[in-house]
Scaffold this motif. Structure first.
Motif, PDB file in Angstrom:
ATOM      1  N   THR A 121       0.840  -1.202   0.000  1.00 44.66           N
ATOM      2  CA  THR A 121       0.000   0.000   0.000  1.00 44.66           C
ATOM      3  C   THR A 121       0.871   1.246   0.000  1.00 44.66           C
ATOM      4  O   THR A 121       0.641   2.194  -0.758  1.00 44.66           O
ATOM      5  N   SER A 122       1.885   1.228   0.858  1.00 45.34           N
ATOM      6  CA  SER A 122       2.803   2.366   0.924  1.00 45.34           C
ATOM      7  C   SER A 122       3.508   2.570  -0.410  1.00 45.34           C
ATOM      8  O   SER A 122       3.662   3.709  -0.879  1.00 45.34           O
ATOM      9  N   MET A 123       3.930   1.479  -1.053  1.00 47.77           N
ATOM     10  CA  MET A 123       4.616   1.588  -2.336  1.00 47.77           C
ATOM     11  C   MET A 123       3.700   2.146  -3.416  1.00 47.77           C
ATOM     12  O   MET A 123       4.151   2.841  -4.330  1.00 47.77           O
ATOM     13  N   GLY A 124       2.387   1.844  -3.316  1.00 46.77           N
ATOM     14  CA  GLY A 124       1.445   2.417  -4.273  1.00 46.77           C
ATOM     15  C   GLY A 124       1.483   3.934  -4.247  1.00 46.77           C
ATOM     16  O   GLY A 124       1.422   4.594  -5.289  1.00 46.77           O
ATOM     17  N   PHE A 125       1.619   4.482  -3.049  1.00 43.60           N
ATOM     18  CA  PHE A 125       1.718   5.943  -2.915  1.00 43.60           C
ATOM     19  C   PHE A 125       3.131   6.427  -3.235  1.00 43.60           C
ATOM     20  O   PHE A 125       3.316   7.416  -3.942  1.00 43.60           O
ATOM     21  N   LEU A 126       4.139   5.727  -2.703  1.00 45.91           N
ATOM     22  CA  LEU A 126       5.516   6.168  -2.924  1.00 45.91           C
ATOM     23  C   LEU A 126       5.900   6.149  -4.396  1.00 45.91           C
ATOM     24  O   LEU A 126       6.765   6.921  -4.825  1.00 45.91           O
ATOM     25  N   SER A 127       5.263   5.293  -5.189  1.00 44.87           N
ATOM     26  CA  SER A 127       5.588   5.251  -6.620  1.00 44.87           C
ATOM     27  C   SER A 127       5.234   6.560  -7.322  1.00 44.87           C
ATOM     28  O   SER A 127       5.774   6.866  -8.382  1.00 44.87           O
ATOM     29  N   LEU A 128       4.319   7.343  -6.704  1.00 43.05           N
ATOM     30  CA  LEU A 128       3.995   8.648  -7.279  1.00 43.05           C
ATOM     31  C   LEU A 128       5.192   9.595  -7.227  1.00 43.05           C
ATOM     32  O   LEU A 128       5.224  10.596  -7.953  1.00 43.05           O
ATOM     33  N   TYR A 129       6.162   9.259  -6.392  1.00 43.90           N
ATOM     34  CA  TYR A 129       7.357  10.106  -6.296  1.00 43.90           C
ATOM     35  C   TYR A 129       8.127  10.111  -7.611  1.00 43.90           C
ATOM     36  O   TYR A 129       8.901  11.038  -7.888  1.00 43.90           O
ATOM     37  N   PHE A 130       7.914   9.102  -8.436  1.00 40.98           N
ATOM     38  CA  PHE A 130       8.654   8.998  -9.685  1.00 40.98           C
ATOM     39  C   PHE A 130       7.966   9.731 -10.831  1.00 40.98           C
ATOM     40  O   PHE A 130       8.431   9.674 -11.969  1.00 40.98           O
ATOM     41  N   THR A 131       6.852  10.407 -10.549  1.00 40.49           N
ATOM     42  CA  THR A 131       6.266  11.304 -11.534  1.00 40.49           C
ATOM     43  C   THR A 131       7.043  12.615 -11.510  1.00 40.49           C
ATOM     44  O   THR A 131       7.923  12.812 -10.676  1.00 40.49           O
ATOM     45  N   SER A 132       6.707  13.527 -12.417  1.00 36.28           N
ATOM     46  CA  SER A 132       7.446  14.797 -12.491  1.00 36.28           C
ATOM     47  C   SER A 132       6.614  15.972 -12.001  1.00 36.28           C
ATOM     48  O   SER A 132       6.972  17.119 -12.223  1.00 36.28           O
ATOM     49  N   ILE A 133       5.491  15.682 -11.323  1.00 27.25           N
ATOM     50  CA  ILE A 133       4.608  16.729 -10.806  1.00 27.25           C
ATOM     51  C   ILE A 133       4.889  16.907  -9.311  1.00 27.25           C
ATOM     52  O   ILE A 133       4.664  15.987  -8.528  1.00 27.25           O
ATOM     53  N   PRO A 134       5.402  18.070  -8.865  1.00 24.60           N
ATOM     54  CA  PRO A 134       5.767  18.239  -7.454  1.00 24.60           C
ATOM     55  C   PRO A 134       4.647  17.908  -6.474  1.00 24.60           C
ATOM     56  O   PRO A 134       4.892  17.289  -5.438  1.00 24.60           O
ATOM     57  N   ALA A 135       3.399  18.323  -6.775  1.00 27.61           N
ATOM     58  CA  ALA A 135       2.289  18.062  -5.855  1.00 27.61           C
ATOM     59  C   ALA A 135       2.058  16.560  -5.691  1.00 27.61           C
ATOM     60  O   ALA A 135       1.783  16.073  -4.584  1.00 27.61           O
ATOM     61  N   LEU A 136       2.175  15.800  -6.788  1.00 31.23           N
ATOM     62  CA  LEU A 136       1.975  14.359  -6.728  1.00 31.23           C
ATOM     63  C   LEU A 136       3.146  13.678  -6.042  1.00 31.23           C
ATOM     64  O   LEU A 136       2.963  12.722  -5.275  1.00 31.23           O
ATOM     65  N   LYS A 137       4.361  14.157  -6.319  1.00 36.45           N
ATOM     66  CA  LYS A 137       5.546  13.595  -5.672  1.00 36.45           C
ATOM     67  C   LYS A 137       5.442  13.737  -4.152  1.00 36.45           C
ATOM     68  O   LYS A 137       5.684  12.784  -3.408  1.00 36.45           O
ATOM     69  N   ALA A 138       5.077  14.940  -3.702  1.00 38.57           N
ATOM     70  CA  ALA A 138       4.990  15.189  -2.261  1.00 38.57           C
ATOM     71  C   ALA A 138       3.874  14.370  -1.629  1.00 38.57           C
ATOM     72  O   ALA A 138       4.046  13.777  -0.551  1.00 38.57           O
ATOM     73  N   PHE A 139       2.716  14.315  -2.293  1.00 34.49           N
ATOM     74  CA  PHE A 139       1.595  13.540  -1.767  1.00 34.49           C
ATOM     75  C   PHE A 139       1.970  12.066  -1.655  1.00 34.49           C
ATOM     76  O   PHE A 139       1.733  11.424  -0.622  1.00 34.49           O
ATOM     77  N   GLY A 140       2.563  11.509  -2.704  1.00 36.14           N
ATOM     78  CA  GLY A 140       2.947  10.106  -2.678  1.00 36.14           C
ATOM     79  C   GLY A 140       4.001   9.816  -1.634  1.00 36.14           C
ATOM     80  O   GLY A 140       3.900   8.833  -0.887  1.00 36.14           O
ATOM     81  N   LEU A 141       5.008  10.690  -1.542  1.00 33.72           N
ATOM     82  CA  LEU A 141       6.107  10.476  -0.601  1.00 33.72           C
ATOM     83  C   LEU A 141       5.617  10.489   0.841  1.00 33.72           C
ATOM     84  O   LEU A 141       5.877   9.551   1.612  1.00 33.72           O
ATOM     85  N   TRP A 142       4.883  11.531   1.221  1.00 34.37           N
ATOM     86  CA  TRP A 142       4.511  11.684   2.629  1.00 34.37           C
ATOM     87  C   TRP A 142       3.349  10.777   3.022  1.00 34.37           C
ATOM     88  O   TRP A 142       3.262  10.357   4.184  1.00 34.37           O
ATOM     89  N   THR A 143       2.476  10.443   2.074  1.00 34.85           N
ATOM     90  CA  THR A 143       1.421   9.473   2.396  1.00 34.85           C
ATOM     91  C   THR A 143       2.029   8.090   2.563  1.00 34.85           C
ATOM     92  O   THR A 143       1.665   7.340   3.481  1.00 34.85           O
ATOM     93  N   GLY A 144       2.967   7.735   1.668  1.00 35.74           N
ATOM     94  CA  GLY A 144       3.643   6.438   1.786  1.00 35.74           C
ATOM     95  C   GLY A 144       4.396   6.304   3.091  1.00 35.74           C
ATOM     96  O   GLY A 144       4.287   5.292   3.798  1.00 35.74           O
ATOM     97  N   PHE A 145       5.179   7.330   3.456  1.00 39.02           N
ATOM     98  CA  PHE A 145       5.897   7.295   4.724  1.00 39.02           C
ATOM     99  C   PHE A 145       4.934   7.302   5.912  1.00 39.02           C
ATOM    100  O   PHE A 145       5.168   6.638   6.922  1.00 39.02           O
ATOM    101  N   GLY A 146       3.843   8.071   5.775  1.00 36.35           N
ATOM    102  CA  GLY A 146       2.864   8.127   6.864  1.00 36.35           C
ATOM    103  C   GLY A 146       2.246   6.774   7.152  1.00 36.35           C
ATOM    104  O   GLY A 146       2.024   6.411   8.330  1.00 36.35           O
TER     105      GLY A 146
END
Length: 756
Positions: A313-338
């Motif tokens: 589940t966390s990886m599903g969100f963290l994978s958004l970090y590999f997009t090039s959109i800052p808002a999506l990268k931040a959302f994926g990174l911090w939701t995955g870590f959360g």
């Protein structure tokens, strides 16, 4: 591990961490910056920031105020006097760069004294007001509403203003208007939109935390109906959320529009994990195991499987970090870590509290009824394997066909409901003032031109502006051409009909006034060396799909009709970059899903030591994504950044069921059971947990449907359906896919039963 002493040790550390976080709690910050949705690897963004913005400044740091007189016509001496006073006061505010309005309109006239300017608007007497009204007609649709009901204040603010400074500036402007008894008919602009978005975000953030907690209490009561079965999960999840948001805030990360979803996501993922542990614990207690041993065995036996599901589940969100959109990268990174932090809270707090609380027998029933129902369903699945396989295949092919019909389209304000006041104000500017979105074209002289003010270049520029008016309506554009047209009007004693491209003779006579005209205050349209410039105007928010078509038509016109040796044209600006972000959804989605597929494939391959199995396990988890595409077409939901990301998130959450199913199957096979019986026992034992957790997840995400934000609403709607689709795929399609692999499984049984 997870014995009483170790559990109390983990609980003590958790209490200390929580105490420190409460005492030294970080201050939450809310922010909304739509520029965070620009694709950072887009060369168009590099051009805008590196070339255009340096020469002509930001095109998006403005505030539009439509001023009307509620007591009658705004061309009234007293009302105009108050409005002029407001204009002067706003212009003097710190943070305001320029303010353009009808009070700034000047008619240039070339006479014996050279180039002189005279104000268009004069309200000193009735006759002067009447005379001014006639002159103002040519400005309808730009600084005056098309229906004449209001006029415009175009306020350009400092682009370096922070969110807090923007709030202060907007508050000062509102205060000045109120003090002078002027209420704007409509307001639109970055600082106002950011303030209203953040206010709505704060409301929804609190709303969804409260609603999620109520849902959690209801679920826990229905499932366990005992104080310890309710209080312990509540404490664990509240502390887990505190830790997750503490991490985000300590990293100095402001909460944005995507953060509205995070409390619900954290709660339901954590609750799902806790229910797995608690139901397994209750089963052991009913078998007569002592409390301490039951707790220890529960956490030892389930932690690997639950950790895998949480990790995916966390990886599903963290994978958004590999997009090039800052808002999506931040959302994926911090939701995955959360999510990972929340799981650590479950492991650190739950065992200790369970050891500390007296565990009375819960009312939760592991009845034979559910076993009989699942057993009956399993038999039907086995008997109708071909029907099920072809049904899933047919629906999936239909979903693929329908997905090809979904349009990629996004709007600047499509996160807000259509009846929101912000939407209504922007629509007013679109209808009455030519638009609310900046429209920017970068101009550069060709190799055979000396400057953009060459007459032949201006003729090419006039064709471009003519095409713009054909595509976007009779809007008002400022450009080097409008500068020359103004000089031609000046040569003709300010006659509005002379606002046109001059003849060669008129052009030669006005050349000596070029430098003087460039010194007149106003928006910059030409570089100092006259080699580059811009065409600037406003356009309605037509959506990225329609704007893409119009841009393509204009650029095709330029390629065919405009001589590049004289003039080169490039579309740019923040509105263009936002549309580019929406147009990149296919690439962004492919990046996220590609990473998610790879991670899950690696996990499955390492877990079962078969790459063939890892590929097969991806099939039931691709089904929900394909069906979700078909559902989007049926509901009329378009692809955009905020819906495309849901595929990666949905995959990360949906794959949990498959991991749980296969982990249970691995345990059954390790006991030496044959494939058929192992799948049946897994179907019955894991199926009960899958149904329960899916109901919880669907109910939790279903709460998000009530959000006013489009991204949150569609997240709730589409992920809820994808979880239902995933449950169907895991309970019906996955067993069908596994049975043909009997020979593979027979070989794996030996390995899994007797690992090296």
């Amino acid at each position: 591990m997870f014995g009483k002493s170790f559990s109390y040790f983990l609980l003590s550390i958790s209490i200390v961490l929580t105490f420190l976080l409460v005492v030294f709690r970080p201050e939450p910050k809310f922010d909304y910056d739509f520029e965070q949705f620009f694709p950072q690897d887009d060369p168009e963004l590099a051009f805008y920031r590196g070339v255009y913005e340096k020469n002509f400044g930001s095109d998006n740091d403005y505030l539009l105020l439509a001023i009307s007189n509620p007591e009658g016509d705004w061309i009234d001496s007293a009302f105009l006097s108050r409005s002029a006073k407001v204009k002067t006061e706003i212009q003097s505010l710190s943070g305001v760069d320029t303010l353009i309005s009808i009070f700034d309109l000047q008619i240039p006239i070339i006479n014996a004294f050279g180039l002189q300017t005279f104000p268009v608007l004069d309200w000193s007497s009735g006759e002067s007001i009447q005379s001014s009204a006639e002159k103002l007609d040519q400005f309808k649709g730009s600084l005056i509403a098309k229906d004449g009901s209001s006029f415009l204040y175009l306020i350009q603010n400092d682009p370096k203003l922070t969110k807090e400074e923007g709030d202060v500036l907007f508050g000062q402007i509102v205060l000045i208007l109120a003090r002078n008894d002027i209420k704007p008919h409509a307001v639109a602009g970055k600082i106002q939109t950011q303030r209203d978005f953040v206010s709505l975000m704060q409301q929804e953030f609190g709303l969804f935390i409260g609603a999620s907690l109520v849902l959690m209490l209801l679920v826990l009561f229905l499932v366990f109906r005992k104080p310890w079965g309710i209080l312990i999960p509540i404490l664990v999840l509240l502390i887990g959320i505190l830790w997750a948001f503490g991490l985000i805030l300590l990293a100095d990360r402001p909460l944005d529009i995507m953060s509205v979803m995070q409390p619900t996501i954290f709660l339901i993922v954590g609750l799902s994990a806790l229910i797995h542990y608690f139901t397994h614990l209750i089963k052991k207690l009913r078998l007569g195991l002592p409390k301490e041993l039951a707790i220890q065995e529960t956490f030892q036996e389930l932690t690997f499987a639950v950790a895998l599901t949480v990790f995916t589940t966390s990886m599903g969100f963290l994978s958004l970090y590999f997009t090039s959109i800052p808002a999506l990268k931040a959302f994926g990174l911090w939701t995955g870590f959360g999510i990972l932090i929340l799981f650590l809270a479950v492991l650190g707090i739950a065992p200790g509290l369970l050891h500390a609380f007296p565990l009375s027998q819960p009312n939760f029933r592991f009845t034979s009824t559910s076993d009989r129902l699942l057993s009956s369903l399993f038999q039907k699945v086995i008997q109708r394997r071909k029907v099920i396989a072809f049904s899933f295949l047919g629906i999936s092919l239909l979903g693929i066909g329908l997905s090809s019909q979904i349009k990629i389209n996004g709007y600047l304000l499509d996160n807000l409901p259509l009846d929101h006041p912000i939407q209504e104000d922007f629509a007013y500017f679109d209808q009455q003032f030519g638009g609310s979105n900046p429209l920017e074209l970068y101009l550069e002289k060709g190799t055979e031109a000396e400057s953009l003010l060459d007459l032949e270049v201006l003729k090419e520029m006039e064709q471009v502006e003519g095409k713009l008016r054909e595509l976007f309506g009779e809007g008002d554009f400022i450009s080097p051409l409008s500068l020359i047209k103004t000089l031609n009007q000046a040569q003709n004693q300010g006659n509005p009909k002379a606002f046109s491209l001059p003849s060669r003779g008129q052009y030669l006579r006005m050349e000596r006034y070029f430098a003087q005209a460039l010194d007149i205050d106003g928006p910059k349209v030409l570089s100092e060396n006259r080699m580059t410039g811009r065409i600037s105007g406003r356009a309605p928010d037509l959506g990225s799909l329609k704007m893409g078509e119009l841009r393509a038509e204009l650029l095709n016109f330029v390629q065919q009709e405009i001589d590049p040796k004289l003039l080169r044209v490039k579309w740019t600006g923040t509105a263009h970059l936002i549309d580019r972000g929406h147009e990149s959804v296919t690439l962004q989605m492919a990046k996220g899903l590609g990473v998610a597929f790879l991670i899950v494939g690696l996990i499955a391959g390492l877990l079962f030591r078969s790459w063939r199995l890892s590929l097969i396990l991806l099939i039931p988890n691709m089904i929900p994504l394909i069906w979700m595409c078909g559902l989007m077409w049926l509901l009329g939901i378009e692809f955009k950044l905020t819906t495309a990301i849901l595929f990666t998130v949905a995959f990360g959450i949906a794959v949990d069921d498959t991991i749980h199913f296969m982990s249970k199957l691995k345990l059954e096979l390790a006991k030496g059971k044959n494939l058929h019986y192992a799948i049946k026992r897994t179907f019955i034992d894991a199926g009960r947990a899958l149904i329960l957790t899916s109901v919880i997840l669907v109910a939790g995400f279903g709460l998000l449907i009530f959000s006013q934000f489009g991204v949150t609403h569609f997240t709730g709607l589409l992920i809820s359906f994808s979880l239902i689709f995933a449950l169907l795929a895991d309970l019906m399609l996955l067993p069908v896919l596994l049975f043909p692999l009997k020979k593979v499984w027979d070989q794996k049984v030996k390995v899994l039963s007797h690992p090296k």
